[in-house]
Write a protein that holds these residues in place. Structure first.
Motif, PDB file in Angstrom:
ATOM      1  N   LEU A 415       0.840  -1.212   0.000  1.00 46.75           N
ATOM      2  CA  LEU A 415       0.000   0.000   0.000  1.00 46.75           C
ATOM      3  C   LEU A 415       0.867   1.251   0.000  1.00 46.75           C
ATOM      4  O   LEU A 415       0.624   2.207  -0.738  1.00 46.75           O
ATOM      5  CB  LEU A 415      -0.941  -0.006   1.208  1.00 46.75           C
ATOM      6  N   GLU A 416       1.938   1.227   0.811  1.00 44.85           N
ATOM      7  CA  GLU A 416       2.822   2.401   0.896  1.00 44.85           C
ATOM      8  C   GLU A 416       3.594   2.591  -0.408  1.00 44.85           C
ATOM      9  O   GLU A 416       3.780   3.713  -0.879  1.00 44.85           O
ATOM     10  CB  GLU A 416       3.796   2.243   2.071  1.00 44.85           C
ATOM     11  N   SER A 417       3.978   1.484  -1.046  1.00 43.15           N
ATOM     12  CA  SER A 417       4.724   1.591  -2.316  1.00 43.15           C
ATOM     13  C   SER A 417       3.833   2.143  -3.419  1.00 43.15           C
ATOM     14  O   SER A 417       4.265   2.941  -4.247  1.00 43.15           O
ATOM     15  CB  SER A 417       5.285   0.214  -2.713  1.00 43.15           C
ATOM     16  N   ILE A 418       2.547   1.743  -3.430  1.00 45.83           N
ATOM     17  CA  ILE A 418       1.609   2.303  -4.424  1.00 45.83           C
ATOM     18  C   ILE A 418       1.401   3.788  -4.142  1.00 45.83           C
ATOM     19  O   ILE A 418       1.359   4.613  -5.066  1.00 45.83           O
ATOM     20  CB  ILE A 418       0.283   1.527  -4.409  1.00 45.83           C
ATOM     21  N   ALA A 419       1.364   4.153  -2.841  1.00 46.69           N
ATOM     22  CA  ALA A 419       1.219   5.567  -2.478  1.00 46.69           C
ATOM     23  C   ALA A 419       2.419   6.377  -2.973  1.00 46.69           C
ATOM     24  O   ALA A 419       2.277   7.516  -3.432  1.00 46.69           O
ATOM     25  CB  ALA A 419       1.074   5.706  -0.966  1.00 46.69           C
TER      26      ALA A 419
END
Ligand SMILES: Nc1ncnc2c1ncn2[C@@H]1O[C@H](COP(=O)(O)OP(=O)(O)O)[C@@H](O)[C@H]1O
Ligand SMILES: O=C(CO)[C@H](O)[C@H](O)COP(=O)(O)O
Length: 486
Positions: A415-419
């Motif tokens: 999720l953080e990498s997509i963010a």
């Protein structure tokens, strides 16, 4: 290329401030009207209360009330929304795509056609006589080459994220540098790839986008598109025509006529009207792409406001007074009445999550995430090889390892990498000259994840919130309303 766009008219769907005149083109007066947002905002409470009761309501309509249908043909399924002129949802529903196989490939055309008539069947019978208009959004650059006499496909459709790299040198040789079509997944590359294949009959062909073809099934006039879907085949929405470098090509005869999104194409055909019980005055309106429909649904109406669609893919749309496009980074601008929706579509997104977790697991594992803490994991989540935006690299490799023991930590890292990809996208748009983003609304299936919204707020350093309407089908219904009341 950076251009500012102008027109001293309010747009129908957005209360947009009057912008300065174009520096580059003589702006054409655009037909548009203004729709009062205050009315729509007030109706939000009503939408919530109605939705709290039942999704498909056989409600007794106020006498004379007319309704507008929007359909969203997304990546993993299709939805419809039925709204009235205040924007109140009277009914909504969705269907997964049935998977028909032929010669070991998915028969998408049969699946989309079945889903279209299935959604029409799902509209409550008692509400159909009140339906004034229908519009449809589809995945961008999903391309269908059909027989111009019968409308039947001449080959398998090219899906939105399919790339035709062999056609790219041919397209780059005719188009301006870094033009939107100079991407392997552009509609023009798909057309050139088909045109160059020897086995295909060329004389009576016509190019349609997914939304165009589905709408044709309802109105029967082949060869009509909208200036959002037509952008990636090379249509220029600022001068409202195909550019000379494209019209001079031998395949220009297959290009569709182009209208503004949400404009009337024609009446619903008599056989469909009588089969489903729609009224004689029911009209079919041009559509748009799924991420633009999601933007319309969010009703972000000031430059600097943006919508991130967290669907199967990550698509960002920023309302800008300046047009920006650069195919080197997968950045392009869609026209929205007298402004520009600058953005791009990454191949990262929910489809990668769905490869690893079920929706229930996403919900349960997200509860264990502390969004205030940054994840040390650094991934580039892709389903397959290839990325469109903010890096246009058909050879980019997915990166989803090392996988920690904890699934919650793994999900947090993804999720953080997509963010981080989303944040890179917005900062790239600013570097290229678009109006800087100051607030992000969220649409699509990922918008239900509150923890993800908090992670994105921290990574983006901006206010991020769930859009009041997160379904693209609602935006398509607003387009149907635009056409019906015009
Ligand atoms: N709780 C959740 N957190 C994050 N993503 C979610 C959650 N629930 C569903 N999704 C994602 O939403 C995506 C589906 O969103 P949707 O807008 O329906 O996609 P599309 O229209 O592109 O088919 C799925 O890929 C799924 O992984
Ligand atoms: O990823 C996609 C499918 O969901 C599409 O590419 C998405 O619609 C973005 O395209 P556009 O910016 O032209 O709307």
């Amino acid at each position: 290329m950076v251009a500012s766009f102008c027109n001293p008219t309010c747009s129908l769907l957005l209360h947009l401030p009057i912008s300065k005149y174009s520096e580059h083109y003589t702006a054409k007066k655009l037909n548009s009207r203004s729709l009062d947002y205050n009315v729509l905002e007030k109706s939000e409470a009503r939408i919530t209360s109605l939705r709290a009761s039942k999704v498909n309501m056989d409600v007794d309509l106020p006498v004379g009330e007319r309704l507008y249908v929007g359909m969203d043909f997304g990546t993993s399924g299709a939805r419809y929304a039925l709204i009235n002129k205040e924007g109140t949802i009277r009914a909504e529903g969705k269907r997964e795509y049935p998977l028909y196989m032929s010669d070991e490939t998915v028969d998408w055309v049969k699946s989309w056609r079945t889903t279209l008539f299935g959604l029409l069947e799902d509209i409550p019978v008692s509400l159909r006589p009140a339906v004034s208009s229908i519009s449809i959004d589809g995945t961008s650059a999903t391309t269908i080459i059909v027989d111009s006499n019968t409308g039947e496909p001449l080959c398998n459709p090219f899906l939105y994220n399919q790339s035709c790299p062999e056609a790219l040198p041919i397209v780059k040789a005719i188009a301006p540098p870094n033009h939107t079509v100079c991407s392997g997944s552009s509609t023009l590359c798909k057309l050139v790839s088909w045109w160059s294949s020897l086995s295909t009959p060329k004389s009576s062909a016509a190019l349609l986008h997914q939304a165009d073809w589905l709408l044709w099934l309802l109105h029967g006039k082949l060869g009509v598109s909208d200036y959002n879907n037509a952008l990636k085949v090379g249509y220029d929405p600022e001068i409202e025509t195909y550019p000379p470098w494209l019209l001079s090509q031998p395949y220009s005869s297959v290009l569709p006529l182009v209208q503004a999104p949400g404009s009337v194409i024609g009446s619903m055909t008599e056989d469909i009207r009588t089969r489903f019980g729609f009224p004689k005055d029911c009209v079919i309106c041009t559509g748009t792409t799924d991420s633009i429909a999601a933007f319309l649904a969010a009703r972000a109406n000031q430059p600097g406001k943006a919508v991130t669609s967290l669907g199967s893919t990550l698509a960002i749309k920023l309302l800008s007074t300046r047009r920006v496009e650069d195919a080197r980074f997968g950045v392009y601008s869609h026209r929205l009445d007298d402004k520009w929706l600058v953005g791009g579509a990454s191949n990262t997104g929910g489809a990668v999550l769905r490869q690893i977790f079920t929706d229930d697991q996403l919900e349960k594992l997200s509860e264990e995430i502390n969004p205030a803490e940054a994840s040390p994991l650094d991934y580039y989540p892709l389903q397959d090889i290839g990325e469109r935006f903010p890096v246009a690299d058909p050879k980019m490799q997915p990166r989803l390892h090392p996988r920690p023991k904890s699934d919650a930590e793994y999900l947090h890292g993804i999720l953080e990498s997509i963010a981080r990809i989303e944040a890179k996208g917005y900062s790239l748009l600013k570097e290229l000259g678009a109006t800087p983003v100051d607030e992000v609304f969220t649409a699509g299936g990922g918008s239900k994840n509150e923890k993800w919204i908090k992670i994105r707020e921290r990574v983006l350093g901006l206010p991020v919130r769930k859009a009041l309407q997160t379904e693209a089908a609602y935006g398509a219904a607003l387009l149907a309303m635009k056409g019906a009341v015009q």
